[in-house]
Design a protein around this motif. Structure first.
Motif, PDB file in Angstrom:
ATOM      1  N   THR A 136     -21.863   1.861 -26.997  1.00  0.00           N
ATOM      2  CA  THR A 136     -22.307   0.659 -26.545  1.00  0.00           C
ATOM      3  C   THR A 136     -21.352  -0.382 -27.247  1.00  0.00           C
ATOM      4  OG1 THR A 136     -23.890  -0.844 -26.326  1.00  0.00           O
ATOM      5  CG2 THR A 136     -24.100   0.435 -28.415  1.00  0.00           C
ATOM      6  N   LYS A 137     -20.973  -1.344 -26.392  1.00  0.00           N
ATOM      7  CA  LYS A 137     -20.267  -2.550 -26.898  1.00  0.00           C
ATOM      8  C   LYS A 137     -21.015  -3.768 -27.055  1.00  0.00           C
ATOM      9  CE  LYS A 137     -16.536   0.165 -26.460  1.00  0.00           C
ATOM     10  NZ  LYS A 137     -17.101   1.355 -25.948  1.00  0.00           N
ATOM     11  N   TYR A 138     -22.444  -3.391 -26.985  1.00  0.00           N
ATOM     12  CA  TYR A 138     -23.300  -4.364 -27.155  1.00  0.00           C
ATOM     13  C   TYR A 138     -24.218  -4.365 -28.610  1.00  0.00           C
ATOM     14  CZ  TYR A 138     -23.541  -7.808 -23.315  1.00  0.00           C
ATOM     15  OH  TYR A 138     -22.983  -8.859 -22.485  1.00  0.00           O
TER      16      TYR A 138
ATOM     17  N   ASP B  39     -11.241  -6.840 -21.506  1.00  0.00           N
ATOM     18  CA  ASP B  39     -11.628  -8.101 -22.377  1.00  0.00           C
ATOM     19  C   ASP B  39     -11.236  -7.794 -23.490  1.00  0.00           C
ATOM     20  OD1 ASP B  39     -13.253 -10.070 -23.288  1.00  0.00           O
ATOM     21  OD2 ASP B  39     -15.347  -9.125 -23.101  1.00  0.00           O
TER      22      ASP B  39
ATOM     23  N   LYS C 156     -24.764  -9.169 -30.430  1.00  0.00           N
ATOM     24  CA  LYS C 156     -24.228  -9.795 -28.899  1.00  0.00           C
ATOM     25  C   LYS C 156     -25.347  -9.867 -28.141  1.00  0.00           C
ATOM     26  CE  LYS C 156     -19.381  -8.556 -28.279  1.00  0.00           C
ATOM     27  NZ  LYS C 156     -18.407  -7.806 -27.706  1.00  0.00           N
TER      28      LYS C 156
ATOM     29  N   PRO D  18     -15.714  -4.941 -15.827  1.00  0.00           N
ATOM     30  CA  PRO D  18     -15.624  -5.398 -17.133  1.00  0.00           C
ATOM     31  C   PRO D  18     -15.268  -4.229 -18.030  1.00  0.00           C
ATOM     32  CG  PRO D  18     -17.828  -5.755 -17.213  1.00  0.00           C
ATOM     33  CD  PRO D  18     -17.583  -5.075 -15.817  1.00  0.00           C
TER      34      PRO D  18
ATOM     35  N   HIS E  57     -18.676  -9.903 -22.329  1.00  0.00           N
ATOM     36  CA  HIS E  57     -18.835  -9.178 -21.033  1.00  0.00           C
ATOM     37  C   HIS E  57     -19.136 -10.315 -19.822  1.00  0.00           C
ATOM     38  CE1 HIS E  57     -22.279  -7.347 -18.740  1.00  0.00           C
ATOM     39  NE2 HIS E  57     -21.421  -6.757 -18.565  1.00  0.00           N
TER      40      HIS E  57
ATOM     41  N   GLU F 185     -12.750   0.893 -23.704  1.00  0.00           N
ATOM     42  CA  GLU F 185     -13.546   1.868 -22.860  1.00  0.00           C
ATOM     43  C   GLU F 185     -12.491   3.027 -22.839  1.00  0.00           C
ATOM     44  OE1 GLU F 185     -16.516   1.951 -22.682  1.00  0.00           O
ATOM     45  OE2 GLU F 185     -17.315   0.044 -22.089  1.00  0.00           O
TER      46      GLU F 185
ATOM     47  N   ASN G 291     -11.023 -10.853 -27.100  1.00  0.00           N
ATOM     48  CA  ASN G 291     -12.460 -10.661 -26.551  1.00  0.00           C
ATOM     49  C   ASN G 291     -13.055 -11.706 -26.232  1.00  0.00           C
ATOM     50  OD1 ASN G 291     -15.523  -9.705 -27.672  1.00  0.00           O
ATOM     51  ND2 ASN G 291     -14.606  -8.473 -25.955  1.00  0.00           N
TER      52      ASN G 291
ATOM     53  N   ARG H 113     -24.536   6.646 -21.151  1.00  0.00           N
ATOM     54  CA  ARG H 113     -23.257   6.224 -21.193  1.00  0.00           C
ATOM     55  C   ARG H 113     -22.441   7.536 -21.058  1.00  0.00           C
ATOM     56  NH1 ARG H 113     -19.316   3.164 -23.264  1.00  0.00           N
ATOM     57  NH2 ARG H 113     -20.000   0.951 -23.254  1.00  0.00           N
TER      58      ARG H 113
ATOM     59  N   ALA I 261     -18.377  -0.251 -16.697  1.00  0.00           N
ATOM     60  CA  ALA I 261     -17.586   0.673 -16.582  1.00  0.00           C
ATOM     61  C   ALA I 261     -18.204   2.200 -17.238  1.00  0.00           C
ATOM     62  CB  ALA I 261     -16.378   0.450 -17.713  1.00  0.00           C
ATOM     63  N   ASP I 262     -19.129   2.273 -18.058  1.00  0.00           N
ATOM     64  CA  ASP I 262     -19.543   3.219 -18.639  1.00  0.00           C
ATOM     65  C   ASP I 262     -20.294   4.236 -17.795  1.00  0.00           C
ATOM     66  OD1 ASP I 262     -21.887   1.911 -18.595  1.00  0.00           O
ATOM     67  OD2 ASP I 262     -22.526   1.613 -20.413  1.00  0.00           O
TER      68      ASP I 262
ATOM     69  N   GLN J 166     -23.020   4.025 -16.691  1.00  0.00           N
ATOM     70  CA  GLN J 166     -24.576   4.095 -16.551  1.00  0.00           C
ATOM     71  C   GLN J 166     -25.033   3.406 -15.118  1.00  0.00           C
ATOM     72  OE1 GLN J 166     -25.117   1.700 -20.123  1.00  0.00           O
ATOM     73  NE2 GLN J 166     -26.580   3.309 -20.521  1.00  0.00           N
TER      74      GLN J 166
ATOM     75  N   LYS K 109     -33.663  -0.353 -27.565  1.00  0.00           N
ATOM     76  CA  LYS K 109     -33.284  -1.222 -26.745  1.00  0.00           C
ATOM     77  C   LYS K 109     -34.083  -1.424 -25.642  1.00  0.00           C
ATOM     78  CE  LYS K 109     -28.953  -2.126 -24.599  1.00  0.00           C
ATOM     79  NZ  LYS K 109     -27.667  -2.481 -24.948  1.00  0.00           N
TER      80      LYS K 109
ATOM     81  N   TYR L 155     -14.160  -3.238 -22.266  1.00  0.00           N
ATOM     82  CA  TYR L 155     -13.886  -3.518 -23.788  1.00  0.00           C
ATOM     83  C   TYR L 155     -13.661  -2.201 -24.470  1.00  0.00           C
ATOM     84  CZ  TYR L 155     -14.427  -5.691 -28.274  1.00  0.00           C
ATOM     85  OH  TYR L 155     -14.117  -5.785 -29.717  1.00  0.00           O
TER      86      TYR L 155
HETATM   87  N1  UDP Z   1     -18.105  -5.458 -22.200  1.00  0.00           N
HETATM   88  C1  UDP Z   1     -16.950  -6.231 -22.253  1.00  0.00           C
HETATM   89  N2  UDP Z   1     -16.908  -7.102 -23.341  1.00  0.00           N
HETATM   90  C2  UDP Z   1     -17.784  -6.978 -24.236  1.00  0.00           C
HETATM   91  C3  UDP Z   1     -18.832  -5.843 -24.459  1.00  0.00           C
HETATM   92  C4  UDP Z   1     -18.978  -5.740 -23.198  1.00  0.00           C
HETATM   93  O1  UDP Z   1     -16.276  -6.314 -21.327  1.00  0.00           O
HETATM   94  O2  UDP Z   1     -17.787  -7.818 -25.166  1.00  0.00           O
HETATM   95  C5  UDP Z   1     -18.367  -4.498 -21.181  1.00  0.00           C
HETATM   96  C6  UDP Z   1     -18.021  -2.770 -21.428  1.00  0.00           C
HETATM   97  O3  UDP Z   1     -16.994  -2.464 -21.568  1.00  0.00           O
HETATM   98  C7  UDP Z   1     -19.069  -2.361 -20.187  1.00  0.00           C
HETATM   99  C8  UDP Z   1     -20.196  -3.501 -20.043  1.00  0.00           C
HETATM  100  O4  UDP Z   1     -19.668  -4.607 -20.566  1.00  0.00           O
HETATM  101  O5  UDP Z   1     -18.234  -1.915 -19.235  1.00  0.00           O
HETATM  102  C9  UDP Z   1     -21.556  -3.009 -20.644  1.00  0.00           C
HETATM  103  O6  UDP Z   1     -21.276  -2.793 -21.892  1.00  0.00           O
HETATM  104  P1  UDP Z   1     -22.121  -1.633 -22.774  1.00  0.00           P
HETATM  105  O7  UDP Z   1     -22.123  -0.494 -21.683  1.00  0.00           O
HETATM  106  O8  UDP Z   1     -21.679  -1.319 -24.021  1.00  0.00           O
HETATM  107  O9  UDP Z   1     -23.576  -2.129 -22.878  1.00  0.00           O
HETATM  108  P2  UDP Z   1     -25.029  -1.608 -22.945  1.00  0.00           P
HETATM  109  O10 UDP Z   1     -24.993  -0.820 -21.568  1.00  0.00           O
HETATM  110  O11 UDP Z   1     -24.843  -0.572 -24.010  1.00  0.00           O
HETATM  111  O12 UDP Z   1     -26.015  -2.670 -22.893  1.00  0.00           O
END
Ligand code: UDP
Ligand code: MG
Length: 318
Positions: free
Chosen positions: A206-208, A44, A212, A12, A75, A16, A72, A201, A96-97, A99, A133, A14
């Motif tokens: 972060t997209k969270y 997304d 969310k 996924p 996730h 990125e 959007n 990352r 995708a990031d 991690q 977090k 968003y």
């Molecule tokens: N993502 C998505 N839609 C959203 C939020 C996040 O597709 O509305 C994707 C984002 O691109 C990434 C994955 O979900 O590939 C995890 O997001 P992120 O790394 O930002 O979350 P974190 O690791 O900070 O919890």
């Protein structure tokens, strides 16, 4: 086995832009160990040009398939669309990031070849994530475990490999409040685990955001447990009990003919307490009723703007 194995990777994305190409590069290098694979990226509803980057990367990455949402959808829904479209003997979901290291995927496939249906990637360390977090994540996983009747492995995110039959079973579950970790855990099947250290990352933010994250937590708890509803009943019983105690006290005081001050304080306490309990109970009810409404409307889970790179252009399930 007559046919060659095919492995699907679902990603996924968003907004990125910063990591999209780095991801493809690193993933492709890591996946070259596999007989055949496809990378399904679900955009997304990005607004930062991620789609254009992906679309022009198709020339360099023939195994790339793309799904673009009309906006959007979140996730968990993006993951769902990717799994719906995947055609592989295994389906692996990865962020995708970077991690989650794509280099782990061949190891997960190895576990699948040994007979596992679901291979969870469990985080050993989480580097570069805020204390907040980490603390909220730890608390959430433990709360989920004590509330829900399903066995969700601690500290495993959405990075996991599923066999074809597991993916098919997951696809058959079309509920809207999607907490995919929970749904997968609910399925059962034979599990295996691989461990990894979570990296920072690679780029971007972060997209969270907290909102969310809370939504996801609420989805997880409410769709897997009726405990909160029972909690409302418990509060009710408790406050009734306290109320009864106060009544007895009031009557006894009255009968003793004591100096009964018109009990403003106790009245206020009782009213406020009752009000609080009632509002809380209503809110809990509301969470469930809202979700019932969501399900009953029966809207599709997501709307696709465009799909490219798929041989059969039918694949969109609702
Ligand atoms: N993502 C998505 N839609 C959203 C939020 C996040 O597709 O509305 C994707 C984002 O691109 C990434 C994955 O979900 O590939 C995890 O997001 P992120 O790394 O930002 O979350 P974190 O690791 O900070 O919890
Ligand atoms: Mg991340």
């Amino acid at each position: 086995m007559a046919r060659e194995e095919l492995h699907s990777i679902v990603v996924p994305m968003y907004n990125e832009r910063e990591v999209a190409l780095t991801f493809l590069e690193r993933a492709t290098a890591a996946l070259s160990a596999l007989p055949a694979y496809e990378i399904i990226v679900v955009d997304d509803g990005s607004t930062d040009g991620t789609w254009e980057i992906l679309d022009s990367a198709r020339a360099a990455y023939p195994n790339l398939r793309l799904i673009r949402f009309s906006r959007n959808f979140g996730h968990q829904t993006a993951i769902t669309a990717g799994i719906d479209a995947a055609r592989g003997d295994t389906v692996t979901v990865i962020d995708a990031d970077l991690q989650d290291p794509p280099e782990l995927i061949p190891k997960m496939v190895e576990k699948w070849r040994e007979g596992a249906d679901i291979v969870f990637a469990v985080r050993r360390a989480r580097r570069g994530e805020s204390l907040f977090k980490k603390a909220t994540a730890a608390a959430f996983y433990r709360l989920m475990r004590s509330l829900a009747a399903v066995d969700i492995p601690l500290d495993s995110g959405d990075f996991r490999l599923m066999s074809r039959r597991t993916a098919d079973a997951l696809i058959s579950m079309r509920e809207r409040s999607r907490f995919i970790r929970g749904l997968v855990a609910w399925l059962g099947f034979q599990r295996a685990y691989v461990h990894y250290d979570r990296e920072e990352r690679a780029a971007g933010r972060t997209k969270y955001p907290l909102g969310k994250m809370l939504r996801l937590a609420a989805d997880g708890i409410v769709s897997f447990s009726l405990r909160p509803l029972q909690l409302a009943a418990l509060f009710g019983a408790l406050s009734a009990l306290i109320g009864f105690g106060v009544i007895v006290y009031a009557i006894v005081e009255r009968l003793r003919g004591g100096d009964v001050v018109p009990g403003w304080t106790s009245l206020m306490v009782a009213v406020l307490f009752m009000g609080g309990v009632q509002l809380l109970s209503l809110a809990i009810l509301g969470e469930y009723v809202g979700r019932i409404y969501d399900e009953v409307r029966g809207r599709p889970l997501y709307v696709v703007h465009e799909r490219v790179g798929f041989d059969d252009e039918d694949g969109a399930r609702d």
